[in-house]
Design an enzyme around this catalytic site. Structure first.
Site, mmCIF file in Angstrom:
data_model
loop_
_atom_site.group_PDB
_atom_site.id
_atom_site.type_symbol
_atom_site.label_atom_id
_atom_site.label_comp_id
_atom_site.label_asym_id
_atom_site.label_seq_id
_atom_site.Cartn_x
_atom_site.Cartn_y
_atom_site.Cartn_z
ATOM 1 N N SER A 290 -32.085 25.886 35.838
ATOM 2 C CA SER A 290 -32.901 24.680 35.696
ATOM 3 C C SER A 290 -32.060 23.584 35.079
ATOM 4 O O SER A 290 -30.873 23.754 34.827
ATOM 5 C CB SER A 290 -34.101 24.953 34.808
ATOM 6 O OG SER A 290 -33.682 25.046 33.457
ATOM 7 N N LYS A 291 -32.694 22.465 34.834
ATOM 8 C CA LYS A 291 -31.961 21.316 34.305
ATOM 9 C C LYS A 291 -31.311 21.608 32.958
ATOM 10 O O LYS A 291 -30.310 21.011 32.598
ATOM 11 C CB LYS A 291 -32.901 20.123 34.169
ATOM 12 C CG LYS A 291 -33.442 19.709 35.514
ATOM 13 C CD LYS A 291 -34.238 18.419 35.444
ATOM 14 C CE LYS A 291 -34.821 18.096 36.809
ATOM 15 N NZ LYS A 291 -35.752 19.163 37.267
ATOM 16 N N ARG A 292 -31.885 22.539 32.231
ATOM 17 C CA ARG A 292 -31.318 22.901 30.934
ATOM 18 C C ARG A 292 -29.883 23.401 31.080
ATOM 19 O O ARG A 292 -29.097 23.359 30.139
ATOM 20 C CB ARG A 292 -32.147 24.013 30.279
ATOM 21 C CG ARG A 292 -33.451 23.533 29.669
ATOM 22 C CD ARG A 292 -34.166 24.676 28.986
ATOM 23 N NE ARG A 292 -34.497 25.751 29.916
ATOM 24 C CZ ARG A 292 -33.981 26.960 29.841
ATOM 25 N NH1 ARG A 292 -33.122 27.261 28.916
ATOM 26 N NH2 ARG A 292 -34.336 27.880 30.720
#
Length: 522
Positions: A290-292
């Site tokens: 994910s963007k994390r």
RNA sequence: GCUCCCUUCGUCUAAUGGUUAGGACGCUGGCCUCUCACGUCGGUAAUAGGGGUUCGAAUCCCCUAGGGAGCACCA
């Protein structure tokens, strides 16, 4: 409309792009004739398709964001499979969710595929151009009694779901409107597919092996919303059939949808494709990407100085292998890759290994190729490569020293302009009073040097060292810190050659000043 | 909760019933060397747990645990 890099669009996007235009704006009723009812429907073939027995794979992203690493891998696997078997690779944009789909995302996906070099043979097709076709199939299913209108309200369905959850059952539609449902005032019905209630669906998946799902686990899924628009499971199935897709290679998050789709295909009396469900890619923490996790968009990897070949090589090895081999040419990947050999387990994306592979690709690439890309990254640092030495010489000097092109640009900055400050560690260690004499001698020797060639520079450094009865390191290191600002650079002769005589002498002076200042400061 | 998928070094993987469980990244020690890097030679580290089947199991079967996915008028 997509904005293409002129040069690249000519190569392989253009034909599809033109088709896309004609397909979207042509008179569809004339271009796409449909035939018959259920059972006699023959899949129509889109204008550029040839024989029906051609093997086809497809990539079918929904344009709700950029092309991410996971999507890139399934696209690549599909592409490889088609290339390996002389088939065709189809791109289809699944944009039926009009709330979330954007033109910008379509462009981002196409841009990502272009950068990776995953050229498609057919498409891009847009599902929003095919609503007439979906409506027709839905009507045929209705006529055949294989689908029905459902007048249950969202509230009723929500209640049902809640009750089932409370009873710890799997939430599913109870089939209330399956027989003899009456139209209700103020309720626009949805259309549901009449899923078989008995028996099981068997999937012989190329990656997962045989998977058996009982029909009793499935419910009557909605194929058309109350506004008449078709839903995902219907559109994929119709499209894959119409487009002649023989091998469906996709993420294993779709494995659970497959039995419904097979039932739908059977209802349409369509031939079933072969399925291959490839596992997910996880982030370093073992959680879904994910963007994390930072760079999840493939275009971010270009920004970060990765070569597309390296990224593809990394992705192909993530979940697949061929003995002990780590580095594969594109031809080798096409020849050796087999979707059947893909590992069924999810894998973690390891940035370190990608960096290593990228470095291998940088080392082995043609300097001209690297130079072309390096120019962009130098530009981002505000450097105009034409104001320095031949960029090919820079690449050759740095090729083994950078894991990314961004890093190569950074470590080459000293070639193009004076640095502001010495690296404190390096200055402390090398720009000491003992270095004063070697630096002065070097300065004098270099000032007198007419031939600023690598060979002459090498000789000069060596001669000065010998004259001072010092090891070469005792001279070269202070000199390196003086002219580079840091303790690391290509060979000292190469380094001096790249910097040039004028800047070299200027920087030695600066270093001598620095030492003097240090002595005075005590 | 139910259904489905998955489980070999920290990570990616090899070993299709018989190997001292191999390779790669990472980490680490040596060599090379004007620095860094490349290269090169070593080291570290794994069959999730428990039951079977078998002369023999990482491999086949069952259970447990853990991870993931799906169960939408999203795709």
């Amino acid at each position: 409309m997509p904005v293409w890099d002129e040069r690249e669009s000519e190569e392989f996007i253009s034909p599809q792009y033109n088709l896309h235009l004609s397909f979207r704006h042509a008179d569809r009723s004339a271009a796409l004739p449909f035939l018959g009812g259920i059972g006699t429907i023959t899949p129509f073939y889109l204008p550029n398709q040839e024989a029906t027995d051609t093997m086809r794979t497809r990539f079918a992203p929904s344009p709700t964001g950029y092309l991410h690493i996971g999507g890139a891998r399934t696209a690549f696997y599909s592409w490889l499979h088609a290339r390996k078997h002389g088939g065709r690779f189809v791109l289809r944009i699944e944009d039926t969710d009009r709330e979330r789909s954007t033109e910008a995302s379509v462009n981002a996906i196409l841009e990502g595929m272009t950068w990776l070099g995953l050229e498609y043979d057919e498409g891009p097709f847009f599902q929003t151009d095919r609503f007439d076709r979906y409506a027709e199939v839905i009507q045929q299913l209705l006529d055949k009694g294989l689908a029905y209108r459902c007048y249950c309200t969202r509230e009723e369905l929500d209640d049902l779901r809640e009750q089932q959850m409370a009873r710890k059952e799997k939430p599913r539609y109870n089939g209330k409107c399956r027989v003899g449902a009456q139209a209700r005032e103020g309720v626009e019905p949805v259309i549901r597919f009449k899923n078989p209630t008995e028996g099981a669906v068997v999937i012989d998946d190329l990656v997962k092996g045989r998977v058996v799902i009982q029909n009793s686990e499935l419910d009557d899924l909605i194929i058309a919303r109350s506004d008449g628009t078709p839903t995902y499971n219907l559109t994929v199935v119709v499209d894959d059939w119409d487009m002649g897709v023989t091998h469906v290679i996709r993420g294993d998050d779709h494995l659970n949808n497959t039995p419904r789709q097979i039932n739908l295909l059977r209802a349409m009396e369509a031939e079933l494709p072969i399925y291959a469900h490839v596992p997910m890619i996880l982030g370093e923490d073992g959680k879904r990407l994910s963007k994390r996790h930072g760079a999840v968009s493939v275009m971010q990897y270009r920004e970060d100085g990765f070569l597309p070949e390296a990224l593809l090589n990394y992705l192909v090895r993530l979940g697949w292998s061929h003995g002990d081999q780590e580095v594969f040419s594109m031809d080798e990947m096409i020849e050796l890759f087999d979707i059947k050999d893909v590992n069924g387990a999810a894998s973690i994306f390891n940035q370190e290994k990608l960096l290593w592979l990228n470095q291998q690709y940088i080392i082995n690439a043609e300097p001209e190729y690297i130079a072309h890309h390096l120019g962009i990254h130098l530009g981002k640092l505000g450097i105009d490569p034409s104001e320095g030495p031949d960029i090919l010489l820079v690449v050759k000097a740095q090729q083994e020293r950078a894991k990314t092109l961004v890093e190569m640009a950074q470590i080459s900055e000293f070639i193009y302009r004076d640095f502001d400050e010495f690296d404190p560690q390096a200055a402390k260690k090398h720009l000491r009073p003992v270095a004063q004499e070697p630096l002065e001698k070097m300065k004098a020797a270099l000032a007198a040097l007419e031939d600023w060639s690598i060979e002459a520079l090498h000789q000069t450094v060596q001669q000065v060292s010998e004259a001072l009865e010092l090891k070469m390191g005792k001279v070269a290191q202070p000199l390196r810190v003086a002219v580079v600002g840091r303790a690391a650079s290509p060979g000292i002769d190469e380094t001096l050659a790249l910097i040039g005589k004028e800047a070299t002498l200027r920087r030695i002076d600066k270093a001598l000043g620095f030492i003097l200042q240090r002595v005075q400061a005590g």
